[in-house]
Design a protein around this motif. Structure first.
Motif, PDB file in Angstrom:
ATOM      1  N   GLN A   1       0.821  -1.206   0.000  1.00 14.57           N
ATOM      2  CA  GLN A   1       0.000   0.000   0.000  1.00 14.57           C
ATOM      3  C   GLN A   1       0.860   1.264   0.000  1.00 14.57           C
ATOM      4  OE1 GLN A   1      -2.716  -0.191   3.331  1.00 14.57           O
ATOM      5  NE2 GLN A   1      -3.340  -2.297   2.841  1.00 14.57           N
ATOM      6  N   ILE A   2       1.945   1.217   0.782  1.00 11.22           N
ATOM      7  CA  ILE A   2       2.798   2.415   0.914  1.00 11.22           C
ATOM      8  C   ILE A   2       3.714   2.560  -0.299  1.00 11.22           C
ATOM      9  CG2 ILE A   2       4.519   3.562   2.357  1.00 11.22           C
ATOM     10  CD1 ILE A   2       3.450   1.776   4.688  1.00 11.22           C
ATOM     11  N   LEU A   3       4.409   1.454  -0.664  1.00  9.04           N
ATOM     12  CA  LEU A   3       5.369   1.530  -1.767  1.00  9.04           C
ATOM     13  C   LEU A   3       4.677   1.745  -3.104  1.00  9.04           C
ATOM     14  CD1 LEU A   3       7.757  -1.344  -0.639  1.00  9.04           C
ATOM     15  CD2 LEU A   3       8.308   1.092  -0.694  1.00  9.04           C
ATOM     16  N   GLY A   4       3.415   1.309  -3.209  1.00  5.86           N
ATOM     17  CA  GLY A   4       2.684   1.547  -4.438  1.00  5.86           C
ATOM     18  C   GLY A   4       2.490   3.020  -4.722  1.00  5.86           C
ATOM     19  N   ALA A   5       2.453   3.830  -3.640  1.00  5.61           N
ATOM     20  CA  ALA A   5       2.315   5.279  -3.798  1.00  5.61           C
ATOM     21  C   ALA A   5       3.656   5.988  -3.745  1.00  5.61           C
ATOM     22  CB  ALA A   5       1.400   5.839  -2.699  1.00  5.61           C
ATOM     23  N   ASN A   6       4.610   5.425  -2.952  1.00  7.69           N
ATOM     24  CA  ASN A   6       5.934   6.042  -2.795  1.00  7.69           C
ATOM     25  C   ASN A   6       6.998   4.946  -2.822  1.00  7.69           C
ATOM     26  OD1 ASN A   6       8.200   7.528  -2.149  1.00  7.69           O
ATOM     27  ND2 ASN A   6       7.738   7.603   0.037  1.00  7.69           N
ATOM     28  N   PRO A   7       7.496   4.594  -4.016  1.00  5.69           N
ATOM     29  CA  PRO A   7       8.457   3.491  -4.124  1.00  5.69           C
ATOM     30  C   PRO A   7       9.833   3.796  -3.530  1.00  5.69           C
ATOM     31  CG  PRO A   7       7.427   3.989  -6.257  1.00  5.69           C
ATOM     32  CD  PRO A   7       7.127   5.124  -5.346  1.00  5.69           C
ATOM     33  N   ASP A   8      10.073   5.020  -3.112  1.00  2.24           N
ATOM     34  CA  ASP A   8      11.414   5.393  -2.632  1.00  2.24           C
ATOM     35  C   ASP A   8      11.545   5.307  -1.117  1.00  2.24           C
ATOM     36  OD1 ASP A   8      12.698   5.946  -5.104  1.00  2.24           O
ATOM     37  OD2 ASP A   8      11.489   7.760  -5.281  1.00  2.24           O
ATOM     38  N   PHE A   9      10.885   4.345  -0.505  1.00  2.00           N
ATOM     39  CA  PHE A   9      10.959   4.144   0.952  1.00  2.00           C
ATOM     40  C   PHE A   9      11.856   2.936   1.177  1.00  2.00           C
ATOM     41  CE2 PHE A   9       8.058   4.861   4.868  1.00  2.00           C
ATOM     42  CZ  PHE A   9       9.129   4.659   5.718  1.00  2.00           C
ATOM     43  N   ALA A  10      13.163   3.165   1.298  1.00  2.00           N
ATOM     44  CA  ALA A  10      14.160   2.083   1.290  1.00  2.00           C
ATOM     45  C   ALA A  10      13.941   1.085   2.424  1.00  2.00           C
ATOM     46  CB  ALA A  10      15.562   2.673   1.377  1.00  2.00           C
ATOM     47  N   THR A  11      13.565   1.562   3.609  1.00  2.00           N
ATOM     48  CA  THR A  11      13.405   0.667   4.753  1.00  2.00           C
ATOM     49  C   THR A  11      12.312  -0.361   4.499  1.00  2.00           C
ATOM     50  OG1 THR A  11      14.102   2.453   6.230  1.00  2.00           O
ATOM     51  CG2 THR A  11      12.993   0.581   7.246  1.00  2.00           C
TER      52      THR A  11
ATOM     53  N   LYS B   1      12.477   5.784 -12.010  1.00  2.00           N
ATOM     54  CA  LYS B   1      13.852   6.033 -11.560  1.00  2.00           C
ATOM     55  C   LYS B   1      14.002   5.795 -10.061  1.00  2.00           C
ATOM     56  CE  LYS B   1      14.771   9.315 -15.282  1.00  2.00           C
ATOM     57  NZ  LYS B   1      15.214  10.665 -15.663  1.00  2.00           N
ATOM     58  N   SER B   2      13.256   4.829  -9.552  1.00  2.00           N
ATOM     59  CA  SER B   2      13.313   4.498  -8.130  1.00  2.00           C
ATOM     60  C   SER B   2      14.482   3.550  -7.858  1.00  2.00           C
ATOM     61  CB  SER B   2      11.998   3.839  -7.695  1.00  2.00           C
ATOM     62  OG  SER B   2      12.140   3.241  -6.426  1.00  2.00           O
ATOM     63  N   TYR B   3      15.457   4.033  -7.109  1.00  2.00           N
ATOM     64  CA  TYR B   3      16.612   3.205  -6.767  1.00  2.00           C
ATOM     65  C   TYR B   3      16.170   1.914  -6.076  1.00  2.00           C
ATOM     66  CZ  TYR B   3      19.912   7.075  -7.613  1.00  2.00           C
ATOM     67  OH  TYR B   3      20.666   8.069  -8.180  1.00  2.00           O
ATOM     68  N   GLY B   4      15.287   2.072  -5.055  1.00  2.00           N
ATOM     69  CA  GLY B   4      14.880   0.925  -4.250  1.00  2.00           C
ATOM     70  C   GLY B   4      14.196  -0.150  -5.065  1.00  2.00           C
ATOM     71  N   THR B   5      13.357   0.249  -6.039  1.00  2.00           N
ATOM     72  CA  THR B   5      12.617  -0.731  -6.840  1.00  2.00           C
ATOM     73  C   THR B   5      13.552  -1.531  -7.737  1.00  2.00           C
ATOM     74  OG1 THR B   5      10.800   0.867  -6.862  1.00  2.00           O
ATOM     75  CG2 THR B   5      10.626  -1.007  -8.338  1.00  2.00           C
ATOM     76  N   TRP B   6      14.438  -0.859  -8.434  1.00  2.00           N
ATOM     77  CA  TRP B   6      15.384  -1.569  -9.308  1.00  2.00           C
ATOM     78  C   TRP B   6      16.294  -2.482  -8.489  1.00  2.00           C
ATOM     79  CZ3 TRP B   6      14.366  -1.890 -14.211  1.00  2.00           C
ATOM     80  CH2 TRP B   6      13.751  -0.842 -14.899  1.00  2.00           C
ATOM     81  N   HIS B   7      16.743  -1.995  -7.336  1.00  2.00           N
ATOM     82  CA  HIS B   7      17.629  -2.818  -6.494  1.00  2.00           C
ATOM     83  C   HIS B   7      16.892  -4.064  -5.997  1.00  2.00           C
ATOM     84  CE1 HIS B   7      20.696  -3.926  -3.611  1.00  2.00           C
ATOM     85  NE2 HIS B   7      19.792  -3.925  -2.652  1.00  2.00           N
TER      86      HIS B   7
END
Length: 567
Positions: free
Chosen positions: A54-64, A105-111
């Motif tokens: 729910q959270i990452l679907g709106a904000n994929p840049d939450f690394a934790t 261009k989300s670092y966390g998603t590609w990683h």
């Protein structure tokens, strides 16, 4: 977003939107808090996947939260059947793709995608290549996607020729694609490896000439796009030089041996090893840098025992073996001589430029003329001006010296924000030219005065210089690397803006030092001169420290071994 008109909203619409944002924020904070509580309690189950979705679907840049998902997936690997795990991975890959559509261009998603596929026994790499192609179709300069594509191509063992063809298709579609050009610079050395050139080596001439033609088409199509100019600069560049001992010098007076290298090295336990052979017998010595600091240096030296300098024998042979660099150099000290040396030639070894074949020289000459024509059409194009300078350097630095300086002046006017960089680059080129001229003249005197220098470089090439003139420049300091000039007897550095003398230390032969009209403020800045045992004449006229009351007495007390201090 660029190109979109702002739509005015009423106060009522703005209030409704604000309330909607506040509600979303409460839900976001609540879900995040719940995830952290579950993680702390060790409840890493599928509910955490749902909440983080729910959270990452709106904000994929939450690394934790990506870390939380990885912890959950690792735990579920041991609990699920192979069929259930395959379904879970398929769902995760689909979720990742939806996140990339939110932010490509989300670092966390590609990683996270890299991590997930690395754990699969048989990943579908073809599907991943298609995914990259789709995202690069939308934005061919998405360097996150390019980085992922390189990962996929490596894992899937895609032939470099296929990847090169892929870059061809994107460059043909749009020359303004820095990532495609960069990828070519990685792929071409793999496709055309050259002996002893390493992974970043240069290319065979036929390949290089084709690349030069391609990149020339690019910057003539869009002269203001920097990506093709950068690639052109790489093509003109040189591979890292082979490991080599550049110069070996032995002094009977100082009972010292000095050696300079093609790159900075660190000699010592657990690092680089140097072996010294004297008359074909090994000699154990302690190596040190000229400035006494334990750090990588181009120049290392050691003290020699009296027996190795016995003047009763016709000659002594000294050989230094650099084991890690697989290189060695030998010199002979003849009876009755106070010094002996052996050095590489800057011209023979092509230290500052590559040797050009007739064909390559013809192509570069043609490119130079084409760039000059382009510069007439685009007189303020800084990339064109810089490339003209680099082409002239590659063709013949001495022949084009005067013209190069004129182009530097034009480039500084066009690009004043990089004036300091351009001044330093210009200084580097002038020092290189002066070293070449000194070698051609077969002298040990180097004149670098009246050149408007802002920086000193290649000092490791000046090991044998006895007289150095640095007067009438814009030098603010004499760098520690100056200690490499072990044979220096006279140093003139008048009319600069020098404030520090840290580099004028441990120069065993320095007799005369002239520092008139600089910015030396306090007598204490002269403290390094104490380490120069033969210094007898010091010129300081025109420096602020000379205006102080009792300056002469203070200097005489600070530097008692110097016979004449002129203030």
């Amino acid at each position: 977003m660029h190109g979109r008109l702002k739509v005015k909203t009423s106060e009522e619409q703005a209030k409704a939107k604000r309330l909607e944002r506040e509600q979303k924020l409460k839900l976001y904070q609540s879900a995040t808090q719940t995830v952290f509580q579950k993680r702390q309690a060790g409840e890493l189950d599928e509910s955490v996947l749902e909440l983080t979705s729910q959270i990452l679907g709106a904000n994929p840049d939450f690394a934790t939260l990506w870390n939380c998902r990885r912890e959950v997936l690792q735990q579920l690997e041991a609990q699920k059947s192979p069929e259930e795990l395959a379904a879970l991975v398929k769902t995760e890959l689909g979720f990742l793709e939806s996140c990339l559509r939110v932010n490509p261009k989300s670092y966390g998603t590609w990683h996270h995608r890299c991590w997930l596929l690395s754990r699969l026994p048989e990943p579908n790499w073809a599907r991943e290549l298609e995914l990259c192609a789709r995202f690069l179709e939308v934005d061919e300069r998405n360097f996150h996607c390019w980085d992922y594509r390189r990962f996929v191509a490596t894992q899937a063992a895609v032939p470099p020729a296929e990847e090169l063809a892929f870059t061809d298709s994107l460059i043909t579609r749009n020359f303004s694609n820095y990532s495609s050009w960069h990828y070519r610079s990685c792929l071409l050395p793999q496709l055309h490896p050259q002996p002893d050139s390493g992974s970043q080596g240069r290319l065979p001439e036929d390949v290089l000439l084709k690349e030069l033609e391609l990149v020339q088409n690019a910057f003539f199509t869009d002269p203001n796009d920097q990506s093709a100019w950068f690639y052109h600069r790489w093509l003109l560049g040189r591979a890292d030089p082979q490991d080599a001992l550049r110069c070996l010098h032995v002094s009977r007076d100082e009972a010292c041996l000095t050696v300079s290298f093609s790159r900075p090295i660190l000699v010592g336990s657990g690092t680089e090893t140097l072996l010294l052979m004297v008359d074909e017998s090994p000699l154990a010595v302690e190596w040190r840098t000229p400035d006494g600091r334990t750090r990588p240096s181009h120049v290392w030296l050691c003290d020699l025992p009296a027996a190795s300098l016995n003047d009763q024998l016709p000659q002594h042979t000294f050989r230094v073996i650099w084991t890690a660099g697989d290189a060695q150099k030998e010199c002979v000290l003849l009876k009755g001589r106070q010094e002996g040396w052996c050095r590489d030639s800057a011209t023979d070894e092509q230290l500052f430029r590559c040797e050009l074949s007739v064909e390559k020289s013809t192509v570069l000459q043609s490119e130079l003329e084409s760039c000059k024509e382009l510069q007439e059409l685009e007189p303020e194009n800084k990339w064109c001006l810089l490339t003209i300078i680099l082409l002239m350097r590659a063709l013949d630095p001495l022949l084009y010296e005067k013209e190069t300086l004129q182009y530097f002046q034009t480039l500084k006017a066009v690009d004043p924000m990089r004036a300091a960089y351009l001044d330093d680059l210009r200084s580097k080129f002038l020092v290189e030219n002066s070293v070449l001229k000194m070698e051609y003249a077969e002298v040990r005197v180097l004149h670098l005065g009246h050149k408007d220098l802002t920086v000193l470089c290649h000092l490791e090439q000046l090991l044998l210089v006895t007289h150095l003139d640095l007067s009438h420049n814009r030098l603010r300091a004499l760098p520690p690397a100056l200690a490499a000039l072990r044979c220096l007897e006279v140093l003139q550095a008048n009319d600069n803006t020098i404030e520090s003398l840290d580099g004028v230390a441990n120069l065993p032969r320095l007799r005369e030092l002239s520092l008139c009209n600089n910015r030396l403020q306090q007598p204490t800045v002269l403290q390094p001169l104490v380490s120069c045992p033969k210094l007898v004449l010091l010129h300081l006229q025109g420096n602020p420290l000379c205006q102080a009351v009792g300056a002469s007495e203070h200097l005489a007390e600070l530097l008692p071994s110097i016979n004449s201090i002129l203030t």
